[in-house]
Design an enzyme around this catalytic site. Structure first.
Site, PDB file in Angstrom:
ATOM      1  N   HIS A  88       0.848  -1.181   0.000  1.00 49.29           N
ATOM      2  CA  HIS A  88       0.000   0.000   0.000  1.00 49.29           C
ATOM      3  C   HIS A  88       0.890   1.240   0.000  1.00 49.29           C
ATOM      4  CE1 HIS A  88      -3.889  -1.947   1.783  1.00 49.29           C
ATOM      5  NE2 HIS A  88      -3.325  -2.700   0.851  1.00 49.29           N
ATOM      6  N   GLU A 136       0.939   3.887   1.805  1.00 50.12           N
ATOM      7  CA  GLU A 136       1.423   4.305   3.118  1.00 50.12           C
ATOM      8  C   GLU A 136       2.598   3.458   3.591  1.00 50.12           C
ATOM      9  OE1 GLU A 136      -3.187   4.588   3.452  1.00 50.12           O
ATOM     10  OE2 GLU A 136      -1.714   3.459   2.285  1.00 50.12           O
ATOM     11  N   CYS A 166      -6.134   2.086   5.742  1.00 52.58           N
ATOM     12  CA  CYS A 166      -6.803   0.845   6.145  1.00 52.58           C
ATOM     13  C   CYS A 166      -6.246   0.422   7.511  1.00 52.58           C
ATOM     14  CB  CYS A 166      -6.559  -0.241   5.097  1.00 52.58           C
ATOM     15  SG  CYS A 166      -4.864  -0.883   5.106  1.00 52.58           S
ATOM     16  N   CYS A 184      -2.392  -0.287   7.422  1.00 54.86           N
ATOM     17  CA  CYS A 184      -1.593   0.933   7.311  1.00 54.86           C
ATOM     18  C   CYS A 184      -1.699   1.767   8.583  1.00 54.86           C
ATOM     19  CB  CYS A 184      -2.035   1.735   6.098  1.00 54.86           C
ATOM     20  SG  CYS A 184      -1.656   0.887   4.538  1.00 54.86           S
TER      21      CYS A 184
END
Length: 156
Positions: free
Chosen positions: A54, A56, A84, A87
């Site tokens: 992801h 992040e 999410c 993260c």
């Protein structure tokens, strides 16, 4: 243009680069008060065949390497969509001071649903600034998924 908007605009550019690569358009950028931009990334889950890739997480990895420490105290993470749970956990454990995001995720958001960024059970709390440039961030996500459905492709 204020500083938060400037850095969010850069995160949006990262998100658009993700979309060009067929990735969900989420971009992230980490700013350190003394060092400037120390991490920037976009989702690469499909490209890297890695569920943890992801924006992040990738930006946090870059930022930690840039400062030579796993602690990102005093840093601000700008991301186009609310982190999410995975993260959000990484943000807390890397000690990011602030998270500024564009569009909230009322179904799966790491803060709005699971309250990870400010959980009293965890060792660190994160200042949250939701909704910056929300319309633009939402438009990129909606357009991306509309195109996926239109072309009958499998959703990332």
């Amino acid at each position: 243009m204020d500083v938060d908007s400037l850095y969010m605009r850069m995160a949006i550019r990262q998100a658009r680069a993700a979309a060009e690569d067929g990735e969900v358009p989420i971009g992230a950028l980490i700013h350190h008060p003394d060092l400037g931009i120390i991490g920037k990334a976009f989702n690469q889950v499909e490209t890297l065949h890695d569920a943890t890739a992801h924006a992040e997480i990738l930006a946090i990895t870059q930022a930690c390497a840039a400062v030579g420490d796993w602690r990102l105290e005093n840093c601000t993470l700008y991301v186009t969509k609310e982190p999410c749970p995975m993260c959000a956990g990484a943000i807390v454990f890397s000690r990011v001071k602030r998270v500024v995001w564009g569009v909230s995720d009322p179904a799966r958001g790491g803060e709005s649903v699971f309250h990870i960024l400010n959980s009293p059970s965890l060792v660190h709390r994160v200042e949250c600034v939701p909704g910056l440039m929300e319309e633009e961030c939402r438009g990129d996500l909606v357009g991306f998924f509309r195109e996926i459905r239109k072309n009958g492709k499998r959703s990332p």
